[in-house]
Design a protein around this motif. Structure first.
Motif, PDB file in Angstrom:
ATOM      1  N   ARG A   1       0.855  -1.182   0.000  1.00  0.00           N
ATOM      2  CA  ARG A   1       0.000   0.000   0.000  1.00  0.00           C
ATOM      3  C   ARG A   1       0.887   1.226   0.000  1.00  0.00           C
ATOM      4  NH1 ARG A   1      -2.832   1.096   5.347  1.00  0.00           N
ATOM      5  NH2 ARG A   1      -0.981   2.355   5.616  1.00  0.00           N
ATOM      6  N   GLY A   2       0.595   2.160  -0.884  1.00  0.00           N
ATOM      7  CA  GLY A   2       1.400   3.365  -0.966  1.00  0.00           C
ATOM      8  C   GLY A   2       1.171   4.303   0.211  1.00  0.00           C
ATOM      9  N   ARG A   3       1.937   5.384   0.228  1.00  0.00           N
ATOM     10  CA  ARG A   3       1.833   6.364   1.305  1.00  0.00           C
ATOM     11  C   ARG A   3       0.438   6.973   1.332  1.00  0.00           C
ATOM     12  NH1 ARG A   3       3.003  11.915   1.896  1.00  0.00           N
ATOM     13  NH2 ARG A   3       3.535  12.050  -0.330  1.00  0.00           N
ATOM     14  N   VAL A   4      -0.098   7.086   2.524  1.00  0.00           N
ATOM     15  CA  VAL A   4      -1.436   7.646   2.707  1.00  0.00           C
ATOM     16  C   VAL A   4      -1.336   9.168   2.793  1.00  0.00           C
ATOM     17  CG1 VAL A   4      -3.456   7.750   4.212  1.00  0.00           C
ATOM     18  CG2 VAL A   4      -2.249   5.574   3.880  1.00  0.00           C
ATOM     19  N   GLN A   5      -2.096   9.847   1.974  1.00  0.00           N
ATOM     20  CA  GLN A   5      -2.120  11.309   1.959  1.00  0.00           C
ATOM     21  C   GLN A   5      -3.462  11.795   2.493  1.00  0.00           C
ATOM     22  OE1 GLN A   5      -1.260  11.703  -2.315  1.00  0.00           O
ATOM     23  NE2 GLN A   5       0.710  12.581  -1.758  1.00  0.00           N
ATOM     24  N   ARG A   6      -3.402  12.681   3.464  1.00  0.00           N
ATOM     25  CA  ARG A   6      -4.623  13.212   4.062  1.00  0.00           C
ATOM     26  C   ARG A   6      -4.747  14.702   3.731  1.00  0.00           C
ATOM     27  NH1 ARG A   6      -6.530   9.667   8.181  1.00  0.00           N
ATOM     28  NH2 ARG A   6      -5.051   7.979   8.603  1.00  0.00           N
TER      29      ARG A   6
END
Length: 221
Positions: free
Chosen positions: A44-49
């Motif tokens: 899973r790639g980096r989570v961006q919020r």
């Protein structure tokens, strides 16, 4: 209805389950398969919020990596000469130069989970969850097959050599992968191109680099 973080965890578990038939195992959003040619991984790639008008949105996608055994051996050679600990093949990553090549553009677009403004408690829009789950099987298939295909004999090297404008990092990987075969004209030519790139970019020749590795490898072949 479910909150953003629980939804993200559930969808991550769904990715892992879909990868199991392809032979991938793991947890913590990275699944690997050690094969004869190296190690393949999907994660899973980096989570961006982000926040818009007080409503939170989470964006993420999948990552793919294939590490030929020869590249892992090079990395381990470098670490040991710098006094670092050895690593297992299962933990290896890189070179990271061709993995996304050939993957359809729609499979690289990050997914989006948004909060439903009509519901209290920062709950995820059900439509976002349903859309993402509908796309999961195809995207997982594309990434799993890509990672495994890059570990087929000579596949990673052939794709590196197909680069129309190879730079320093590409030639570094080429000479490392060619060194596995021992000395020869192709390796000599690749080393010359690599040294040309080093001079052009004014890169510093540290004691631990691909040139030193290849010379050491060929000397003991």
């Amino acid at each position: 209805m479910v909150g953003l973080d629980p939804a993200l965890r559930r969808l991550t578990r769904d990715v892992g389950k879909l990868l199991q038939p392809y032979g991938f195992r793991g947890s913590e959003a990275r699944w690997t398969q050690v094969a004869a040619g190296g190690v393949a991984s999907v994660g899973r790639g980096r989570v961006q919020r982000s926040w818009t008008d007080g409503q939170q949105e989470v964006r993420f996608g999948l990552e793919v990596n294939a590490t030929p055994t020869a590249w892992w051996e090079f990395g381990d050679w470098c670490r040991q000469r710098l006094g670092g600990p050895p690593t297992t093949l299962a933990d290896a990553t890189g070179p990271g130069l061709v993995e996304l090549r050939g993957i359809p553009a729609e499979c690289t677009e990050p997914w989006s989970l948004r909060v439903d403004p009509t519901v209290d408690g920062q709950q995820v829009r059900q439509s976002d969850i349903e859309a993402l789950r509908a796309e999961l099987p195809r995207r997982v298939h594309v990434y799993a097959r890509r990672a495994l295909r890059l570990l087929e004999p000579d596949r990673y090297l052939d794709e590196l050599l197909a680069d129309p404008d190879p730079g320093l990092r590409t030639w570094e990987a080429v000479v490392v992968l060619l060194a596995e075969r021992g000395p020869g004209d192709r390796l000599d030519e690749a080393l010359a191109r690599y040294e040309t790139c080093l001079r052009a970019e004014d890169a510093q020749l540290a004691p631990v680099n691909a040139l030193a590795y290849v010379r050491d490898r060929v000397a003991t072949a």
